[in-house]
Structure formats: C-alpha cells, structure tokens
Enzyme design. Structure first.
Site, PDB file in Angstrom:
ATOM      1  N   GLY A 159       5.235 -13.702 -17.954  1.00 27.26           N
ATOM      2  CA  GLY A 159       4.585 -12.713 -17.084  1.00 27.26           C
ATOM      3  C   GLY A 159       4.914 -11.296 -17.514  1.00 27.26           C
ATOM      4  O   GLY A 159       4.060 -10.411 -17.477  1.00 27.26           O
TER       5      GLY A 159
ATOM      6  N   TRP B 235       2.872 -10.583 -20.525  1.00 26.76           N
ATOM      7  CA  TRP B 235       1.474 -10.308 -20.163  1.00 26.76           C
ATOM      8  C   TRP B 235       1.261  -8.815 -19.972  1.00 26.76           C
ATOM      9  O   TRP B 235       0.188  -8.278 -20.291  1.00 26.76           O
ATOM     10  CB  TRP B 235       1.121 -11.048 -18.874  1.00 26.76           C
ATOM     11  N   HIS B 236       2.284  -8.130 -19.460  1.00 32.17           N
ATOM     12  CA  HIS B 236       2.145  -6.709 -19.175  1.00 32.17           C
ATOM     13  C   HIS B 236       2.132  -5.842 -20.426  1.00 32.17           C
ATOM     14  O   HIS B 236       1.606  -4.724 -20.389  1.00 32.17           O
ATOM     15  CB  HIS B 236       3.270  -6.239 -18.254  1.00 32.17           C
ATOM     16  N   GLY B 237       2.722  -6.287 -21.503  1.00 29.45           N
ATOM     17  CA  GLY B 237       2.761  -5.437 -22.680  1.00 29.45           C
ATOM     18  C   GLY B 237       3.350  -6.141 -23.884  1.00 29.45           C
ATOM     19  O   GLY B 237       4.129  -7.086 -23.752  1.00 29.45           O
TER      20      GLY B 237
ATOM     21  N   PHE C 275      -3.038  -2.716 -19.266  1.00 29.83           N
ATOM     22  CA  PHE C 275      -2.750  -4.133 -19.301  1.00 29.83           C
ATOM     23  C   PHE C 275      -4.024  -4.973 -19.329  1.00 29.83           C
ATOM     24  O   PHE C 275      -3.933  -6.183 -19.414  1.00 29.83           O
ATOM     25  CB  PHE C 275      -1.891  -4.543 -18.098  1.00 29.83           C
TER      26      PHE C 275
END
Length: 619
Positions: free
Chosen positions: A406, A409-411, A619
């Site tokens: 997770g 997923w953001h970066g 994102f």
C-alpha cells in the site's frame, strides 16, 4: 468577442501547466456547460440511461485530456481491455478460461501501472545491484515518433499519467468481481467507459468498486431539494478545506520547514509534521468532498472515503477511517487473497523478505539494515521454534505485506515503502499491546526506556533521544492513568484523549517519509527524502529551548490558529456535523446563495498566487 473566443479555445486545448482543477474557475465554467447539456439529456431521456452515460463518458475523456493530454489514449485502452475481458468471462462456460482472462486483465493492468509508475524505481534497483548505468526509455514516445516521423515526444522521460493508480485499481476491481460473479458484465461500452472514467473522481479517487457503482449506471436521474443542498454543502466544504486549510498551511509554514529543516528550531520542525497531517487530510478529503458533491448533482453517489481519521484511538482504527476506498480495496484484493487472518503461504513470506532485503540493500543505512536482519532472524526462529505461533505469524505477515505494498502504491521510492512499513508496524504493535495486561504494558515501557537509555549513551543520536523521550512520556502517562479508578467516566475520557493524541503523533511522524518524497522526480526521491527525514529527526531530537515557543507561535499565529480551528472542527461529534449539514441543505435557496457567495468571497482572500495542486494527483 475575440477575448471570449480565445478563452473558449483555451478551454478546449491541453495545457500541462493549467490542468482542470477544482480550485480553478476554468473547471467550474467547464462544469456549468457540462451540467446544462446534462440537464437537457436527462429531461428527455425517460427510460434508458445510455445517452446520459455516453455523454458523461465523452465529457470524462475530455476532462482527462485537459488533465493529461494524450494519456487519454491510455485510459481508452484500459477501458476497452476491461470491457472485452468482462464480456469474454461472462460468455465463457469454462472456468479455466474465465480464470485465464481475469489473470490477463490483472497482469496487463498492473504491467501498465508498473511501466509508468515504477520504471525508474526498478531501474534504480537494478543499477545499484549489478553496478550498471542503464537509463529509462519511453518506448511509447519512441514508437510515436517513429510512426508519425517526428521528434515531438521525449523518449528519455516517462511521465506519470495523472490518476493512473485510481483507474487501474477500478479496472482490476471490475475484472475480479465479474470473474467471481459478484456482478454481471457491463454490456454497453459507453456504460462501462463511464464507470472507468467518471470525471469527478477520476484523477484522485475515491476508488470506485464495480459492485458499488455499476448498479447506479442503470438508475434514472434523481436530484431532490435536500440532495441538491447537501451536494452544494460538500462542494463548499471541500473548497474551504483545500484553499483555507491545506494551501494556507502549506505555503505559510509547512513547505518552508520541509524545504530547509536545519534553519528551523526543534519546535518548528515538530509543528511542521503536525500541521502537515492536517494539510494532507484537508487536501485529500477536500478533493473527495468536492467530487462527492459534483457527482451528487448528477445523481450519482460516491463512497465515503474519510471518517474523521484523527479521532482514531490506534493505528488500525486510523486505517479504517483514512482513504477508506483504498483500504477496502487492499483488504479485498490483496490481504484476503494472501490469506488474510486465516492462513499464509510461502508467497507472503517471500514478499516481506524481498521488500525488506531490497530496501536494506538500496538504502544502505547501518541501523536500517540491522533492524531488517533482526526482524527476519526473529521471524525465522519463531517459525522454527514455535509451530503453534505460525497462524498468528501468517496473519501479521499478510498485514505487513499489505501495508508495504500500500505504501508502494503511493509512490515509486523507498520512502513510501518505509512509510507503509511504519504504519504496518504500528498496527502489529497495537494488536500485540491490546492482548497484554497493564503489568506487561508498564514492564515493556520500562524495558524500552532502559534499552534506549543505553543506546543513547553508547551511540549518541537525536533519534535515540527522541524515542527515549517518547518512552518516558508514555511510561509516566500510562502509570498515572492506571492509578486512577478505571470505571470512572473521567478516566475513560482521559484514556480516549491520550490514545487519540498518541495515535495522531505517531501517524504524523510516519508522514515524515510520506511528505519528504512527494512531488519529486523518482530518480532523486530516495536521496532527498532520506536527507530531509534525517535532518528533521536530527532537529527534533536536539535540546528544546522552551522559552522560544511563545515567540514562534506569535510569529506564525495565523497557521497555528488555523490548525487549532481545523482540529477542533475535525473532532466535533458526527451528529453535530450531520445536523449543520442538513440545516444548510434545508435553507431557502436565496439564503443558500448568500452563504455560497460569502464563502466564495472568503475563499478568494485565501487563494495564493500559485494554486497548489492536489497532493494525491501524483498517485
């Protein structure tokens, strides 16, 4: 007339420096035009919703073109892929074929996401591992130049399409849900295109789940008087959050400290972290509020994405309240498939070991590497020596994998993985903590304080100073609270206040890694993020001059006052918030117009010279 034509032409052309943002007048002119035509369509269309959905699909494609230019072709490709695979799965009676089609859909979507979002990340790891000097090549730009015999596209840079993580996850949700027969496939490509590209939430969420939104495609338009008022309230509420809270705090305090941490005192560095927590919440939830309001005006309902997250009393509770659509997506499509709280297999452990090992190798920090080695060693020993603990271990590993991925997923940098890992660690510590008695709590804090005292003495470090201070504070407060009558109402409130404040501080400090690498080129995100994080921890862990605090608060009185007001409003009871939301919705239209005009006037006073983009656009 010429000025008007020039303005309309600017609305139609793509300009990367001026995307359609909710905070710009261009968007609201665009939406006004869209809504007038939308009203004509829904008035004439009584039974079938295809024309409405097709119109909104076309509008959404245009909106994405204004936001990301030719990347709109990527959105069209993703839409057609999901549509074709959905039909293929529903028309197939062979379960292996259905599984093959769903696997192809997931792999292709993740492949596209990885190419655009993680090409620099994986290339950087490969170069560091094998001591090579490979560079990223934009093959799509190269093919485009060859096809059209031009050099218009820069093949040396891979740009990240806005919102790719959101519409990719929506397509995966649809493909998996059709495969599991939770929903039937969408038979009309215009209807399906509308689901994947609905413009209010397209570029920054919330993530639409197919089983939640697809049924709305076939419902007739309805907008009652109360729904209209609530929609307007959400839009105004979101604009206030974004322009008054988020942008003002960023420009007037947070960005200054994060750009040059060593120029500011320990109190200012610590305050920047706290204020950033409110900034990022106001920014992201503000976008969501506006998206919910705009969608509601068109008769569609987006899912709740925030539920007063800073009321959370522990890290697990926080993630039940923050970015709910992503948390639920990760739970249903990652955590549960890995085994959830039922089991874990070799894949769960390989994911955890791989991420930690690569992170330790790439970051090359002795304390980080020692921590990773210790974690993997303890996991292996516990697995071998305590077979009865394996089920609980598996659940914890699945939880940590979900939080690490997770974060990723953001970066596409290790600072986001670190941020996700710290949140995962916080959840695991809380799960262990709540199973223990108060004697274990006190004993654990004494042990931690003792160990940190030794480390602080042997290896002087601002980080050890900071952790030691936190442990001392926790030990004193927990001891004091346990001495009070536990059944007393005041004691229960004190426990809630303490755990809520502690959770907020913990979440704010994890965001040190989240904020430090945001809005950076992936090639430099790791280095800059870790340098900024180290400098801020170094500053916060130094000696505090308490006499300076009143002067600092007085100098930055406006950001601190806004922070206090924002947190007070955030902590208001849910019933009270619902009451004033309904009160606004029931206002006479003339009074509502006055309130809206007054609010817009106030918002105008807070608009900075350079409007800040929404944080989650990246994102």
């Amino acid at each position: 007339m010429n000025d008007l034509l020039t303005y309309l032409r600017s609305l139609l052309n793509f300009d990367s420096s001026h995307p359609l943002l909710f905070t710009q007048i261009h968007f609201w002119v665009f939406f006004l035009i869209v809504y007038m035509l939308f009203a004509l369509i829904v008035r004439r269309e009584r039974r079938r919703q295809t024309l409405r959905n097709g119109y909104l699909f076309a509008v959404s494609l245009f909106f994405y073109y204004k936001t990301s230019g030719l990347f709109v072709l990527l959105l069209v490709f993703s839409t057609l892929l999901g549509y074709i695979l959905g039909i293929g799965m529903d028309h197939s009676t062979s379960n292996p074929k259905r599984k093959l089609l769903s696997t192809i859909g997931v792999i292709v979507n993740l492949g596209v996401l990885c190419y655009f979002k993680y090409a620099y990340f994986f290339t950087d790891i490969y170069n560091a591992t094998f001591h090579t000097d490979l560079s990223v090549v934009n093959h799509l730009a190269h093919w485009g130049n060859a096809m059209f015999h031009t050099d218009r596209f820069d093949a040396s840079v891979i740009l990240l399409p806005v919102g790719i993580s959101f519409f990719t996850f929506q397509n995966i949700s649809y493909i998996v849900d059709v495969y599991k027969r939770k929903i039937p496939h969408v038979g009309n490509v215009l209807d399906f295109g509308f689901y994947t590209s609905f413009f209010p939430q397209l570029v920054a969420g919330p993530i639409l789940r197919a089983d939640q939104f697809v049924p709305q495609l076939y419902k007739p338009f309805f907008l009652g008087r109360r729904q209209f008022g609530i929609a307007v309230f959400w839009i105004m509420n979101g604009l206030v959050k974004k322009l008054v809270l988020s942008d003002y705090l960023a420009v007037n305090f947070v960005d200054r400290v994060f750009d040059n941490p060593t120029l500011y005192t320990p109190f200012e560095n610590c305050s920047a972290l706290m204020l950033y927590s409110l900034q990022v919440y106001a920014d992201f939830s503000g976008y969501t509020d506006i998206a919910i309001g705009v969608a509601m005006l068109m008769g569609f309902y987006l899912p709740l994405n925030f539920n007063s997250p800073y009321k959370a009393t522990n890290p697990a509770d926080f993630w039940h309240r923050w970015h709910i659509s992503l948390s639920h997506w990760l739970r249903d499509y990652l955590y549960i498939p890995l085994g959830g709280n039922r089991k874990s297999d070799w894949l769960s452990y390989i994911i955890l070991a791989s991420i930690l090992a690569v992170a330790a190798f790439r970051i090359q920090n002795v304390w980080f590497t020692a921590t990773v080695v210790a974690i993997l060693t303890l996991l292996g020993l516990r697995w071998l020596l305590f077979p009865s603990h394996r089920h609980n271990m598996g659940t914890n590993v699945n939880n940590m994998d979900t939080m690490l991925l997770g974060g990723m997923w953001h970066g596409s940098s290790f600072n986001f993985i670190t941020w996700g890992g710290l949140n995962g660690l916080g959840i695991l510590v809380y799960k262990w903590w709540k199973k223990q008695g108060w004697i274990t709590h006190i004993a654990s804090l004494i042990v931690c304080t003792t160990v940190l005292s030794i480390l602080k003495y042997c290896f002087p470090s601002p980080l050890f100073n900071l952790l030691w201070f936190v442990c001392i504070a926790c030990l004193l407060v927990y001891t004091l609270l346990h001495l009070l009558p536990q059944r007393a109402k005041g004691t229960r409130k004190a426990w809630v206040a303490w755990t809520t404040g502690l959770t907020f501080v913990f979440i704010s400090f994890t965001r040190l890694f989240f904020r430090s690498g945001s809005n950076l080129d992936p090639a430099e995100a790791n280095e800059v993020a870790w340098r900024t994080a180290s400098q801020m921890v170094g500053q916060i862990g130094q000696h505090w001059n308490l006499a300076q605090i009143p002067e600092i608060v007085g100098h930055y009185w406006a950001p601190f006052l806004l922070f206090a007001i924002g947190m007070v409003v955030h902590w208001l009871p849910v019933r009270f918030k619902r009451r004033y939301r309904l009160w606004f919705a029931k206002m006479p239209l003339w009074l509502m117009c006055i309130v809206v005009v007054a609010t817009v006037f106030v918002l105008y006073q807070f608009i900075t010279a350079d409007l800040q983009p929404f944080i989650y656009f990246q994102f």
